[in-house]
Structure formats: C-alpha cells, structure tokens
Motif scaffolding. Structure first.
Motif, PDB file in Angstrom:
ATOM      1  N   ALA A   6      66.212  50.154   4.593  1.00 50.40           N
ATOM      2  CA  ALA A   6      65.555  48.871   4.358  1.00 50.40           C
ATOM      3  C   ALA A   6      66.384  48.087   3.363  1.00 50.40           C
ATOM      4  O   ALA A   6      67.328  48.605   2.748  1.00 50.40           O
ATOM      5  N   ASP A   7      66.026  46.817   3.206  1.00 47.12           N
ATOM      6  CA  ASP A   7      66.683  46.015   2.171  1.00 47.12           C
ATOM      7  C   ASP A   7      66.276  46.510   0.783  1.00 47.12           C
ATOM      8  O   ASP A   7      67.121  46.742  -0.081  1.00 47.12           O
ATOM      9  N   TYR A   8      64.960  46.674   0.598  1.00 46.95           N
ATOM     10  CA  TYR A   8      64.440  47.139  -0.689  1.00 46.95           C
ATOM     11  C   TYR A   8      63.673  48.435  -0.479  1.00 46.95           C
ATOM     12  O   TYR A   8      62.831  48.531   0.425  1.00 46.95           O
ATOM     13  N   VAL A   9      63.960  49.417  -1.327  1.00 47.90           N
ATOM     14  CA  VAL A   9      63.232  50.675  -1.324  1.00 47.90           C
ATOM     15  C   VAL A   9      62.470  50.759  -2.650  1.00 47.90           C
ATOM     16  O   VAL A   9      63.078  50.755  -3.720  1.00 47.90           O
ATOM     17  N   ILE A  10      61.157  50.797  -2.565  1.00 46.13           N
ATOM     18  CA  ILE A  10      60.289  50.833  -3.747  1.00 46.13           C
ATOM     19  C   ILE A  10      59.747  52.244  -3.906  1.00 46.13           C
ATOM     20  O   ILE A  10      59.141  52.789  -2.985  1.00 46.13           O
ATOM     21  N   VAL A  11      59.961  52.817  -5.073  1.00 48.51           N
ATOM     22  CA  VAL A  11      59.503  54.181  -5.353  1.00 48.51           C
ATOM     23  C   VAL A  11      58.220  54.102  -6.175  1.00 48.51           C
ATOM     24  O   VAL A  11      58.230  53.696  -7.327  1.00 48.51           O
ATOM     25  N   GLY A  12      57.100  54.473  -5.567  1.00 48.18           N
ATOM     26  CA  GLY A  12      55.824  54.473  -6.271  1.00 48.18           C
ATOM     27  C   GLY A  12      54.930  53.337  -5.841  1.00 48.18           C
ATOM     28  O   GLY A  12      55.281  52.167  -5.985  1.00 48.18           O
ATOM     29  N   ALA A  13      53.749  53.665  -5.316  1.00 46.12           N
ATOM     30  CA  ALA A  13      52.797  52.655  -4.835  1.00 46.12           C
ATOM     31  C   ALA A  13      51.659  52.481  -5.817  1.00 46.12           C
ATOM     32  O   ALA A  13      50.503  52.346  -5.431  1.00 46.12           O
ATOM     33  N   GLY A  14      51.987  52.477  -7.115  1.00 49.60           N
ATOM     34  CA  GLY A  14      51.001  52.138  -8.126  1.00 49.60           C
ATOM     35  C   GLY A  14      50.832  50.636  -8.222  1.00 49.60           C
ATOM     36  O   GLY A  14      51.173  49.884  -7.291  1.00 49.60           O
ATOM     37  N   THR A  15      50.343  50.169  -9.358  1.00 53.38           N
ATOM     38  CA  THR A  15      50.074  48.735  -9.519  1.00 53.38           C
ATOM     39  C   THR A  15      51.302  47.903  -9.204  1.00 53.38           C
ATOM     40  O   THR A  15      51.274  47.002  -8.357  1.00 53.38           O
ATOM     41  N   ALA A  16      52.418  48.177  -9.879  1.00 52.59           N
ATOM     42  CA  ALA A  16      53.624  47.360  -9.697  1.00 52.59           C
ATOM     43  C   ALA A  16      54.190  47.510  -8.292  1.00 52.59           C
ATOM     44  O   ALA A  16      54.632  46.528  -7.682  1.00 52.59           O
ATOM     45  N   GLY A  17      54.194  48.728  -7.757  1.00 50.50           N
ATOM     46  CA  GLY A  17      54.745  48.936  -6.423  1.00 50.50           C
ATOM     47  C   GLY A  17      53.995  48.180  -5.352  1.00 50.50           C
ATOM     48  O   GLY A  17      54.591  47.632  -4.416  1.00 50.50           O
ATOM     49  N   ALA A 244      63.991  63.867   3.676  1.00 56.10           N
ATOM     50  CA  ALA A 244      64.172  62.497   4.162  1.00 56.10           C
ATOM     51  C   ALA A 244      65.160  61.781   3.262  1.00 56.10           C
ATOM     52  O   ALA A 244      65.230  62.033   2.056  1.00 56.10           O
ATOM     53  N   THR A 245      65.926  60.893   3.846  1.00 57.01           N
ATOM     54  CA  THR A 245      66.814  60.009   3.101  1.00 57.01           C
ATOM     55  C   THR A 245      66.399  58.578   3.400  1.00 57.01           C
ATOM     56  O   THR A 245      66.242  58.201   4.569  1.00 57.01           O
ATOM     57  N   ILE A 246      66.218  57.802   2.349  1.00 54.74           N
ATOM     58  CA  ILE A 246      65.825  56.400   2.509  1.00 54.74           C
ATOM     59  C   ILE A 246      66.882  55.562   1.830  1.00 54.74           C
ATOM     60  O   ILE A 246      67.080  55.664   0.615  1.00 54.74           O
ATOM     61  N   ARG A 247      67.572  54.744   2.597  1.00 56.28           N
ATOM     62  CA  ARG A 247      68.712  53.991   2.085  1.00 56.28           C
ATOM     63  C   ARG A 247      68.351  52.533   1.851  1.00 56.28           C
ATOM     64  O   ARG A 247      67.590  51.941   2.618  1.00 56.28           O
ATOM     65  N   ALA A 248      68.940  51.987   0.794  1.00 59.51           N
ATOM     66  CA  ALA A 248      68.627  50.627   0.371  1.00 59.51           C
ATOM     67  C   ALA A 248      69.837  49.722   0.575  1.00 59.51           C
ATOM     68  O   ALA A 248      70.893  49.943  -0.019  1.00 59.51           O
ATOM     69  N   GLN A 249      69.663  48.708   1.400  1.00 58.38           N
ATOM     70  CA  GLN A 249      70.733  47.750   1.647  1.00 58.38           C
ATOM     71  C   GLN A 249      70.954  46.866   0.422  1.00 58.38           C
ATOM     72  O   GLN A 249      72.080  46.485   0.122  1.00 58.38           O
ATOM     73  N   ARG A 250      69.890  46.563  -0.293  1.00 59.60           N
ATOM     74  CA  ARG A 250      70.008  45.702  -1.475  1.00 59.60           C
ATOM     75  C   ARG A 250      69.737  46.465  -2.771  1.00 59.60           C
ATOM     76  O   ARG A 250      70.611  46.574  -3.607  1.00 59.60           O
ATOM     77  N   GLU A 251      68.499  46.959  -2.928  1.00 58.43           N
ATOM     78  CA  GLU A 251      68.146  47.589  -4.195  1.00 58.43           C
ATOM     79  C   GLU A 251      67.125  48.701  -4.007  1.00 58.43           C
ATOM     80  O   GLU A 251      66.281  48.644  -3.098  1.00 58.43           O
TER      81      GLU A 251
END
Length: 546
Positions: A6-17, A244-251
């Motif tokens: 994906a372009d952005y990979v976000i780690v953690g689905a808490g408040t900020a995620g 699993a590997t999750i790659r980030a195109q941007r960040e």
C-alpha cells in the motif's frame, strides 16, 4: 507467506490509527493498510458506557500490562490497561472528554516542537468532534466523535457541585470552551446515544467500505523492514504463526501507542544502544530517547458512605441491576450510561500558580477505593490526580522476544513535588466533601478514613492505593534536541519512510485527560502527511519494487 502493499501502512488501530485510516483513505488514489494485533470491537461491554470497568484487565481486549514494582508505590505491580483491538484504548477508556489547558500545548512549542501551539491545534480538536449540545467558536459540530453531556445526573452529583462552589471553585457550564481556573463542572462523554463513540466507531467504521482501505486484524507486527535507514514496510505474524510482509510505497506510520511504538522501534534496532545491547539486538539507528520520558497521571480515591441519595452501588446488583438493564435497552438512560466520573474539578494547591489537581467524582464507590467492583452499600468516590507530574519513567524491551511485555516503569511519586501535591489534593477533596451541601449526605469517610490525617499517613495511603488513570504519554517525544525521537512533522529522526502518530510523541503530558488530544494530534498529522511538503519525505524511498 502473505504479501501486501500500500502507499501507507499504519501499525495499530487505536485512536490515532483509526483517525489516520479514515483521513488518508479519503483520497481514492491512495491505498492504505491498517494493521491491528487485536480483533474487531465486537465485545458488548465495549459499547455499553459503564462496561469499561469490566474491560480494564480483559484477556482479549487489553494487553494486560503491569508496571515494574517501585518502592515509591509500595513495591506493587500496578495494572496498566492498554486497549487491544479496533479502537484501541478509546474502546476501553472511561469516555471522559476533556481538552487540555492552552498552556499545555504552548509548552510543546516552547520546548522545540515547532508549530505545536494551542491556537494552531484548536481547529483539529473541533474537527474531531460533534458537540451535541449546540455550537460555539471552540466546539466542533461535524466531527466523527460524538461528545455529549451527562443526562439527568443523580441528585448527589448536584450536591457535590454546590459543595465545590462553597469551597471556592467556580462553576463552568462547558469546561471545553473556556479558560479554566479553579472550577467545578460536569464531565462530557464520548457517547452517541446509548453507545460509546470510540475511534473505531466514529472514524474507522464509515471508512471500511472504501476499496482503497484494507484492515488486517489479528496480525502482530514483529519488526520494521528497513533498507539502511529507510523503512520499506513491516513484518507480521498471525496468532497461528503465519507470516506476512506488508510493504509501504510511501510511509509506515506507527500508531502502536505509548508502549507499542517504542517496543516496535527497539525490536527493529532503533533506540538507545545500551537497551538494545542488553536485549541482544544490533543497533541500526541510535536514538537514545526511544522509550524514555514516560509520563502518566497517578490517581488515588477518597471514598464516602452516604445516605438519602441513590448511587450506582445499590443499582448495580440483583434485581436493581436487571431494572437498569431494561431501562438502558428501552430508553438508553440510567446507570449503564455512566462513565468513569460525572463531576469534575480543577483545584490549585500551594505548590502551583495555576490549577494542578483534577478530580474525578462518581456516584459510586469501589472496594478499597480501587476501581473495579462496586460496593453494595450507597457510596460516592472522589479521585484525585496531579495534573503535571515531574516524575519521569521509561518503557524498554527486555529481549528479542516480540511476545514478551516490555518493562513499564512510570516512576510514580519519585518527585517530592508529586508526593506533596497528591497529599494536598486529598485535603482539598476532603474540604469539598465537608461543605454543608454535601455533608448532609455523608455518613463517614470509608477510605482512607478519618484516622488517616497526618501528611505521612496520607502519603502512605497514596503509595499503597494509587493507580494509573490511563494517560501515559511521551516515550517517543517530539522536539529538536538529541533526546527527541520525532521532529515537528512526526518523522523519526535520522530516518525516512517512518512517522509516529500517537500519545508517545507528546513532549509533556497534558494537564487533563489525553484522548481528546490524541484525536487532535492524529487529525493534524493527517493533514501534515497529505501536504505537498510530505512528498519529499515519502519519495526518499528505497529503489526496491514494492
């Protein structure tokens, strides 16, 4: 092995995620993956406001952390709740929505976090909320998080407000839209009707229908993937051991929280050399501030037996509880809509030139004064915490084992100022509960009890009975000095392709509850990340095909 990109990979689905997943995926040309170690927010206690007391040490919706034993807190390991699952801690907290003092955020800029002052941050507080009680220049009316007043508070709560006014506190109608001195007010709740308004419910659920957002649950991130000092993605594993590997195109954006984020960095070789050496991990990027600067609010409660007034105690057992459950189902009212407190207050001790103690007052009381099981007989409690503690602790990994809990050492009460402030805060609480308006309801003080009177005895009670208020911050702080971890745009120092957006970046703790400020921080971060200036940071990426 599964591979995602994906372009952005976000780690953690808490408040900020959850905030970032929503805001970044608003652009249909941007692909976002949100990774959460926990599961969907299906547990019924998450959505019933009063259910939070049953979740603080839940085996699946929390991480079940404990602090390191500390002599200042009677060598106890203190429960340290952190949410696990969609919504993170916003799904298990006490629903209290309190914005900070303007001076709190202004102090971030003064300490080196350029552009982070209250005037510039205020629009993002407003953007995150829908204030259900009207409009005002400082309140939002079209945000994802519903913020409401407590409806029809019990009579005894009105008596507490009147007593606090007798004790010299000013009454505030809306503590979130005014300059605040010593004052008393009613708490506002992140509640939408009968249900909790968590970040998962407010931000993530509406975005999950978007084809450019993928939410992966039950997936524990084990390390950051790096090409020299550029982060290219993350490695993760399921509970069953599938990789699993999750790659980030941007960040990659770490939103793993005040515990999870420094742990992820250290496991990946980013942090203090001594910590990494002790854990058997090779240092890839030396950042001595990772895991340092831990700050938290430490609370202790006064408890009172009462008469002539209904409290949550007697309404939470047997047939009375059954009636309350029916009331909740039929009308969405009653004791099951209560949050961690109903009445709040700010008081000023002799140790400060502005309010430095906050009260959380609830029409219910807990055994030994510790949140958990309500007593059977009618009671009321008054929690006290110091708003700006001086004590600083740390969070550090112990080994390479990603499944092992890190050392969590808040170092509560290591500052003499903190100890003195807590003792005086208890005395101010007692003063409020001795006023005529509330004294007519009081039978006796149950904890710590009238016999506990000297400063030494009160401090010992504080040491033996205090706990976290779940407001930990600061372990990857923002700034420009060598001990800061991220810059003012939340980019990790000395690296590319990696940002941190969660409570860990706060340079200092806010005087008040922290969830409103994490919402603000993530809203502002989303705009920073989407700005044209962010393109240069994102484009400094590896030539590896992702």
């Amino acid at each position: 092995m599964k591979t995602y990109a994906a372009d952005y990979v976000i780690v953690g689905a808490g408040t900020a995620g959850c905030v970032l997943a929503n805001r970044l995926s608003e652009d249909p040309d941007v692909k976002v993956i949100l990774i959460e170690a926990g599961e969907r927010d299906r547990h019924p206690y998450i959505h019933v406001p009063a259910g939070f007391v049953r979740l603080l040490d839940h085996p699946t919706v929390t991480w079940r952390y404990r602090t390191e034993a500390n002599a200042q807190t009677s060598n106890r390991e203190i429960l340290f709740p952190r949410g696990r699952g969609l919504g993170g801690s916003s799904a298990i907290n006490g629903l209290l929505y309190v914005r900070p003092f303007a001076e709190d955020i202004d102090s971030w800029e003064a300490a080196g976090a350029r552009g982070w002052n209250f005037a510039d941050c205020l629009p993002y507080y407003s953007r995150s909320e829908t204030w259900t009680e009207g409009s005002g220049p400082q309140r939002g009316t079209n945000g994802p998080i519903q913020v409401s007043r407590v409806k029809n508070p019990p009579e005894i709560c009105g008596a507490v407000v009147a007593a606090a006014r007798q004790a010299g506190l000013e009454f505030l109608d809306d503590p979130n839209s005014t300059t605040r001195g010593p004052s008393v007010w009613y708490y506002q709740q992140t509640r939408d009707g009968r249900r909790r308004s968590s970040a998962a419910r407010g931000y993530l659920r509406p975005a999950m229908a978007r084809s450019n957002l993928i939410v992966l649950t039950g997936l524990q991130v084990t390390k950051l993937e790096m090409n020299d000092t550029h982060v290219t993605g993350v490695c993760a594993t399921t509970a069953g051991g599938e990789l699993a590997t999750i790659r980030a195109q941007r960040e990659v954006i770490s939103c793993a929280g005040v515990i999870g984020t420094p742990k992820l960095l250290e496991i990946s070789g980013i942090g203090d050399r001594d910590v990494l050496d002790n854990a058997g991990i090779q240092t890839r990027v030396a950042l001595p501030g990772v895991g340092a600067n831990l700050q938290d609010h430490y609370v202790v409660r006064l408890g009172f037996r009462v008469r002539g007034a209904g409290t949550a105690n007697e309404r939470s057992h047997g047939l009375a509880l059954a009636r309350e459950m029916m009331r909740y189902v039929v009308s969405g009212t009653g004791v099951l809509t209560y949050s961690a407190a109903i009445v709040g207050g700010f008081a000023q001790t002799l140790h400060a030139n502005r309010p430095d103690v906050q009260f959380v007052i609830a029409p219910g009381s807990f055994a030994a004064g510790r949140i958990g099981v309500l007593e059977n007989e009618p009671g009321i409690s008054c929690g006290v915490w110091q708003m700006r503690p001086e004590s600083r602790g740390h969070v550090h990994i112990r080994s390479k084992d990603v499944a092992a809990s890190p050392t969590i050492a808040p170092s509560y009460l290591t500052s003499e100022l903190d100890r003195n402030t807590m003792v005086e805060g208890l005395r101010i609480g007692r003063k409020i509960f001795s006023q005529p308006e509330i004294a007519r309801f009081i039978v006796d003080e149950t904890v710590p009890g009238r016999a506990v009177e000297s400063d030494e005895a009160l401090l010992q009670y504080v040491r033996e009975n205090g706990s976290t208020v779940y407001h930990a911050v600061g372990t990857c702080r923002m700034g420009e000095d060598p001990m800061s971890v991220v810059d003012s745009e939340l980019r990790v120092r000395g690296m590319t392709g990696l940002r941190i957006v969660d409570a860990s970046v706060m340079p200092t703790i806010t005087s008040t509850n922290t969830n409103a400020t994490v919402l603000m921080l993530a809203e502002r971060a989303a705009q920073i990340i989407r700005s044209p200036q962010a393109a240069g940071f994102a484009n400094q990426r590896s030539t590896e095909t992702v």
